[in-house]
Design a protein around this motif. Structure first.
Motif, short mmCIF file in Angstrom:
data_model
loop_
_atom_site.label_atom_id
_atom_site.label_comp_id
_atom_site.label_asym_id
_atom_site.label_seq_id
_atom_site.Cartn_x
_atom_site.Cartn_y
_atom_site.Cartn_z
N MET A 110 0.84 -1.17 0.00
CA MET A 110 0.00 0.00 0.00
C MET A 110 0.89 1.24 0.00
O MET A 110 1.84 1.34 0.76
CB MET A 110 -0.89 -0.02 1.24
CG MET A 110 -1.83 1.14 1.32
SD MET A 110 -3.17 0.68 2.41
CE MET A 110 -4.06 2.18 2.42
N ASN A 130 2.17 5.22 0.46
CA ASN A 130 2.04 6.21 1.54
C ASN A 130 0.86 7.12 1.26
O ASN A 130 0.58 7.45 0.12
CB ASN A 130 3.31 7.04 1.66
CG ASN A 130 4.47 6.21 2.14
OD1 ASN A 130 4.29 5.21 2.81
ND2 ASN A 130 5.67 6.63 1.78
N LYS A 131 0.17 7.52 2.31
CA LYS A 131 -0.94 8.45 2.16
C LYS A 131 -0.41 9.82 1.77
O LYS A 131 0.65 10.24 2.23
CB LYS A 131 -1.74 8.56 3.45
CG LYS A 131 -2.45 7.29 3.86
CD LYS A 131 -3.70 7.12 3.04
CE LYS A 131 -4.48 5.93 3.56
NZ LYS A 131 -5.63 5.64 2.75
N ARG A 132 -1.15 10.51 0.94
CA ARG A 132 -0.78 11.88 0.57
C ARG A 132 -1.07 12.82 1.72
O ARG A 132 -2.03 12.64 2.45
CB ARG A 132 -1.57 12.33 -0.64
CG ARG A 132 -1.14 11.71 -1.93
CD ARG A 132 -1.78 12.48 -3.08
NE ARG A 132 -1.54 11.84 -4.34
CZ ARG A 132 -0.49 12.11 -5.11
NH1 ARG A 132 0.39 12.98 -4.72
NH2 ARG A 132 -0.34 11.49 -6.25
N SER A 133 -0.26 13.85 1.85
CA SER A 133 -0.53 14.90 2.83
C SER A 133 -1.71 15.74 2.33
O SER A 133 -2.16 15.59 1.18
CB SER A 133 0.70 15.79 2.99
OG SER A 133 0.94 16.51 1.79
N THR A 188 -2.77 16.31 -1.49
CA THR A 188 -4.11 16.03 -1.96
C THR A 188 -4.67 17.23 -2.72
O THR A 188 -5.27 17.08 -3.79
CB THR A 188 -5.05 15.68 -0.79
OG1 THR A 188 -4.52 14.52 -0.13
CG2 THR A 188 -6.44 15.38 -1.25
N ASP A 211 -2.76 7.08 -6.91
CA ASP A 211 -3.99 7.52 -6.26
C ASP A 211 -5.04 6.41 -6.26
O ASP A 211 -5.77 6.23 -5.29
CB ASP A 211 -4.55 8.75 -6.95
CG ASP A 211 -3.61 9.94 -6.84
OD1 ASP A 211 -2.75 9.92 -5.93
OD2 ASP A 211 -3.74 10.86 -7.65
N GLY A 244 -4.98 3.89 -3.44
CA GLY A 244 -5.39 4.27 -2.10
C GLY A 244 -4.51 5.29 -1.41
O GLY A 244 -4.41 5.29 -0.20
N ALA A 245 -3.90 6.19 -2.17
CA ALA A 245 -3.00 7.18 -1.57
C ALA A 245 -3.75 8.36 -0.96
O ALA A 245 -3.17 9.13 -0.22
CB ALA A 245 -2.01 7.70 -2.61
N PHE A 246 -5.04 8.49 -1.27
CA PHE A 246 -5.80 9.62 -0.75
C PHE A 246 -6.44 9.29 0.59
O PHE A 246 -6.96 8.21 0.81
CB PHE A 246 -6.93 10.01 -1.70
CG PHE A 246 -6.48 10.80 -2.89
CD1 PHE A 246 -5.71 11.93 -2.75
CD2 PHE A 246 -6.86 10.42 -4.16
CE1 PHE A 246 -5.31 12.67 -3.84
CE2 PHE A 246 -6.47 11.14 -5.26
CZ PHE A 246 -5.70 12.27 -5.10
N ASN A 247 -6.42 10.28 1.48
CA ASN A 247 -7.16 10.20 2.73
C ASN A 247 -8.56 10.75 2.42
O ASN A 247 -8.68 11.89 1.96
CB ASN A 247 -6.47 11.05 3.79
CG ASN A 247 -7.16 11.00 5.14
OD1 ASN A 247 -8.34 10.68 5.23
ND2 ASN A 247 -6.43 11.35 6.17
N TYR A 293 -9.40 14.27 3.65
CA TYR A 293 -8.72 15.32 2.90
C TYR A 293 -9.44 15.61 1.59
O TYR A 293 -9.54 16.76 1.16
CB TYR A 293 -7.27 14.93 2.60
CG TYR A 293 -6.35 14.90 3.80
CD1 TYR A 293 -6.72 15.43 5.02
CD2 TYR A 293 -5.09 14.34 3.69
CE1 TYR A 293 -5.85 15.40 6.11
CE2 TYR A 293 -4.22 14.32 4.76
CZ TYR A 293 -4.61 14.85 5.96
OH TYR A 293 -3.75 14.82 7.03
#
Length: 64
Positions: free
Chosen positions: A1, A3-6, A10, A30, A33-36, A39
């Motif tokens: 997976m 890293n999540k975007r800041s 985003t 993206d 699953g990089a998006f929170n 956000y």
């Protein structure tokens, strides 16, 4: 997976998406699953507010 975007990451990704300029590599990251989701919702609300503000400004300038 990935890293999540800041939050700023985003915003930048969504801004480039609005313009229609996204690299395939970024889209693939993206989509993995990089998006929170929080956000994305906040960025969407900000984008709508800016869009409505620009429309109101354009109408105001056109009518004055």
């Amino acid at each position: 997976m990935p890293n999540k975007r800041s939050f700023i990451g985003t915003l930048v990704a969504i801004a480039w998406s609005f313009v229609g300029l996204r690299r395939k590599k970024d889209f693939d990251v993206d989509a993995d699953g990089a998006f929170n989701p929080v956000y994305v919702i906040v960025a969407a609300l900000l984008g709508v507010a800016v869009f409505i503000g620009l429309l109101r400004l354009a109408v105001h300038l056109a009518l004055s």
